[in-house]
Design a protein around this motif. Structure first.
Motif, PDB file in Angstrom:
ATOM      1  N   UNK A   1       1.798  -1.723 -16.599  1.00 55.64           N
ATOM      2  CA  UNK A   1       1.471  -0.192 -17.328  1.00 55.64           C
ATOM      3  C   UNK A   1       2.989   0.099 -17.733  1.00 55.64           C
ATOM      4  N   UNK A   2       3.146   0.613 -19.059  1.00 55.57           N
ATOM      5  CA  UNK A   2       4.571   1.210 -19.340  1.00 55.57           C
ATOM      6  C   UNK A   2       5.086   2.266 -18.489  1.00 55.57           C
ATOM      7  N   UNK A   3       4.096   2.790 -17.823  1.00 52.91           N
ATOM      8  CA  UNK A   3       4.700   3.877 -17.048  1.00 52.91           C
ATOM      9  C   UNK A   3       5.448   3.675 -15.808  1.00 52.91           C
ATOM     10  N   UNK A   4       5.249   2.289 -15.370  1.00 59.44           N
ATOM     11  CA  UNK A   4       5.665   1.691 -14.169  1.00 59.44           C
ATOM     12  C   UNK A   4       7.276   1.537 -14.424  1.00 59.44           C
ATOM     13  N   UNK A   5       7.767   1.059 -15.572  1.00 58.73           N
ATOM     14  CA  UNK A   5       9.233   1.194 -15.780  1.00 58.73           C
ATOM     15  C   UNK A   5       9.708   2.655 -15.759  1.00 58.73           C
ATOM     16  N   UNK A   6       8.923   3.432 -16.534  1.00 55.12           N
ATOM     17  CA  UNK A   6       9.310   4.832 -16.530  1.00 55.12           C
ATOM     18  C   UNK A   6       9.515   5.361 -15.186  1.00 55.12           C
ATOM     19  N   UNK A   7       8.606   4.955 -14.374  1.00 53.98           N
ATOM     20  CA  UNK A   7       8.531   5.711 -12.951  1.00 53.98           C
ATOM     21  C   UNK A   7       9.564   5.164 -11.968  1.00 53.98           C
ATOM     22  N   UNK A   8       9.726   3.798 -12.147  1.00 56.92           N
ATOM     23  CA  UNK A   8      10.855   3.066 -11.317  1.00 56.92           C
ATOM     24  C   UNK A   8      12.397   3.810 -11.554  1.00 56.92           C
ATOM     25  N   UNK A   9      12.355   4.028 -12.991  1.00 53.47           N
ATOM     26  CA  UNK A   9      13.870   4.697 -13.327  1.00 53.47           C
ATOM     27  C   UNK A   9      14.129   6.135 -12.841  1.00 53.47           C
ATOM     28  N   UNK A  10      12.728   6.880 -13.133  1.00 51.34           N
ATOM     29  CA  UNK A  10      12.899   8.229 -12.701  1.00 51.34           C
ATOM     30  C   UNK A  10      13.065   8.255 -11.113  1.00 51.34           C
ATOM     31  N   UNK A  11      12.466   7.413 -10.354  1.00 51.26           N
ATOM     32  CA  UNK A  11      12.651   7.647  -9.094  1.00 51.26           C
ATOM     33  C   UNK A  11      13.899   6.974  -8.559  1.00 51.26           C
ATOM     34  N   UNK A  12      14.559   6.161  -9.263  1.00 48.37           N
ATOM     35  CA  UNK A  12      15.816   5.629  -8.875  1.00 48.37           C
ATOM     36  C   UNK A  12      16.891   6.763  -8.826  1.00 48.37           C
ATOM     37  N   UNK A  13      16.873   7.771  -9.944  1.00 47.04           N
ATOM     38  CA  UNK A  13      17.672   8.612 -10.315  1.00 47.04           C
ATOM     39  C   UNK A  13      17.361   9.779  -9.195  1.00 47.04           C
ATOM     40  N   UNK A  14      16.052  10.170  -9.000  1.00 47.87           N
ATOM     41  CA  UNK A  14      15.824  11.491  -8.159  1.00 47.87           C
ATOM     42  C   UNK A  14      16.210  11.195  -6.825  1.00 47.87           C
ATOM     43  N   UNK A  15      15.979  10.107  -6.027  1.00 50.12           N
ATOM     44  CA  UNK A  15      16.132   9.465  -4.514  1.00 50.12           C
ATOM     45  C   UNK A  15      17.748   9.763  -4.577  1.00 50.12           C
ATOM     46  N   UNK A  16      18.481   9.842  -5.576  1.00 47.74           N
ATOM     47  CA  UNK A  16      20.152   9.828  -5.349  1.00 47.74           C
ATOM     48  C   UNK A  16      20.557  10.999  -5.748  1.00 47.74           C
ATOM     49  N   UNK A  17      19.701  11.994  -5.994  1.00 47.24           N
ATOM     50  CA  UNK A  17      20.124  13.597  -6.232  1.00 47.24           C
ATOM     51  C   UNK A  17      20.242  13.959  -7.384  1.00 47.24           C
ATOM     52  N   UNK A  18      20.008  12.979  -8.331  1.00 49.38           N
ATOM     53  CA  UNK A  18      20.132  13.138  -9.919  1.00 49.38           C
ATOM     54  C   UNK A  18      19.074  13.898 -10.606  1.00 49.38           C
ATOM     55  N   UNK A  19      19.222  14.508 -11.775  1.00 50.78           N
ATOM     56  CA  UNK A  19      17.975  15.102 -12.352  1.00 50.78           C
ATOM     57  C   UNK A  19      18.068  14.173 -13.697  1.00 50.78           C
ATOM     58  N   UNK A  20      17.041  13.181 -13.489  1.00 51.60           N
ATOM     59  CA  UNK A  20      17.001  11.902 -14.608  1.00 51.60           C
ATOM     60  C   UNK A  20      15.916  12.458 -15.595  1.00 51.60           C
ATOM     61  N   UNK A  21      16.269  11.851 -16.893  1.00 50.95           N
ATOM     62  CA  UNK A  21      15.393  12.012 -18.097  1.00 50.95           C
ATOM     63  C   UNK A  21      15.040  10.461 -18.586  1.00 50.95           C
TER      64      UNK A  21
END
Length: 373
Positions: A175-195
């Motif tokens: 699902x296209x939301x899977x790469x979206x969620x993977x990138x968001x998660x990678x940023x958020x767990x490292x303390x960033x505010x990703x978009x």
């Protein structure tokens, strides 16, 4: 947290800005959800404050997001509270600079003042002259300090991890939301505010739109031959980096290679031109001309300034798409996002990253080991 030395540097910049603009104080409006909120630049805290920074005396904050640098905090983030603060500092007949007043500022990404707040405020201080100063602020704040460079290096590292996570999640049947969620998660767990903004489609990609994951629901599963366009914005401790990439699903389509070659050639032209002293507009022209020579076109800026935002260019010149900040000399410590979106007539690809200018030229933001201004 930034140091007190960094606070002093930024506050001195504010006073120099007042001198250059001929004003006696600054009003700085911030929104909690803004991409780049200028209030946090002066408070050292989270965005969402209303700051009065007078030439004489200490600054004060109206609201409940004071930050560690300003002790005078008042729960009055409204027109009446701001008017009372100016009266108290005897600024009712002064010239006051405002960050957030520009009717149009390309790539602003900041916090325009709400109409109701500003209209009410003007009625309370009819003798005060207010001057928009966003463009002067951008030019004075673009050159990053050593502390900001260190934060940018970490921001770039997180952005690179986000890109790797997105690529790993792009596969047939996903699902296209899977790469979206993977990138968001990678940023958020490292303390960033990703978009993250994605666009998916058969053949070459389509122009980046509002993006998946922003209330648009699930998309059709990815298939062989699809292309994913991604824009990754990573915000960390008040700094930001951008990265754009084109990811094919399965074997890449034959027409992908020439489009990416054109995009990379434009990107290289920008890197060659980004030298201290050259005008920003000349860099944007070099990127646009390179893309045109390849037969490509772009409806989006090819290069934009970051930290803070305020200059952009590279689109076909015209009254609706001027290069904003053409006469800005490129200087050490400035950061720029080179985002080449290229259409050769069969669809769109995108390629780009963020660079910081050193003493001899640009360095990609996630490869800053040994960086010197």
């Amino acid at each position: 947290m930034y140091s007190l030395a960094e606070r002093d540097r930024r506050w001195e910049l504010a006073r120099a800005l007042m001198d250059a603009a001929g004003v006696d104080a600054l009003i700085v409006y911030g929104e909690p959800s803004a991409v780049m909120s200028p209030d946090s630049y002066f408070t050292g805290g989270p965005p969402g404050a209303l700051v009065l920074f007078p030439r004489y005396g200490g600054p004060l904050v109206l609201g409940d997001r004071p930050g560690p640098w300003i002790e005078d905090v008042r729960p009055a983030r409204h027109a009446y509270g701001l008017a009372d603060a100016l009266k108290e500092r005897r600024l009712t007949h002064a010239r006051v600079g405002v960050l957030g007043l520009e009717p149009y500022a390309a790539e602003h990404g900041g916090s325009p003042l709400p109409y109701t707040l500003w209209a009410t405020f003007l009625g309370l201080l009819p003798q005060t002259v207010f001057v928009p100063v966003w463009s002067q602020f951008v030019r004075s704040a673009m050159s990053q300090s050593s502390e900001e460079i260190a934060v940018l290096a970490e921001c770039g590292r997180i952005g690179a991890v986000m890109a790797d996570a997105l690529r790993a999640a792009v596969r047939p049947g996903a699902d296209p939301l899977e790469p979206y969620a993977a990138a968001m998660h990678a940023g958020q767990v490292r303390g960033a505010d990703p978009e993250v903004r994605l666009s998916c489609g058969p053949g070459l990609g389509q122009e980046l739109g509002p993006g998946l994951g922003q209330g648009l629901g699930r998309g059709a599963p990815l298939r062989d031959g699809d292309v994913v366009l991604a824009e990754l914005n990573c915000r960390y401790r008040g700094r930001e980096t951008h990265r754009t990439l084109t990811v094919p699903v399965g074997p890449p389509a034959p027409e992908l290679a020439p489009a990416l070659r054109a995009a990379r050639a434009s990107h290289r032209a920008g890197l060659r031109a980004l030298r201290p002293g050259l005008l920003f507009g000349r860099v944007a022209d070099a990127m646009r001309i390179s893309l045109e020579r390849s037969g490509g076109r772009s409806s989006r800026p090819l290069i934009r300034g970051l930290n803070p935002r305020g200059v952009c260019g590279g689109v076909e010149p015209g009254p609706r798409s001027p290069t904003v900040g053409y006469d800005l000399p490129v200087g050490p410590g400035m950061t720029f996002a080179l985002h080449v979106t290229c259409d050769l007539g069969h669809g769109t690809v995108t390629y780009g990253d963020t660079v910081v200018i050193g003493s001899t030229g640009p360095r990609v933001i996630d490869r800053l080991a040994g960086y010197t201004r």
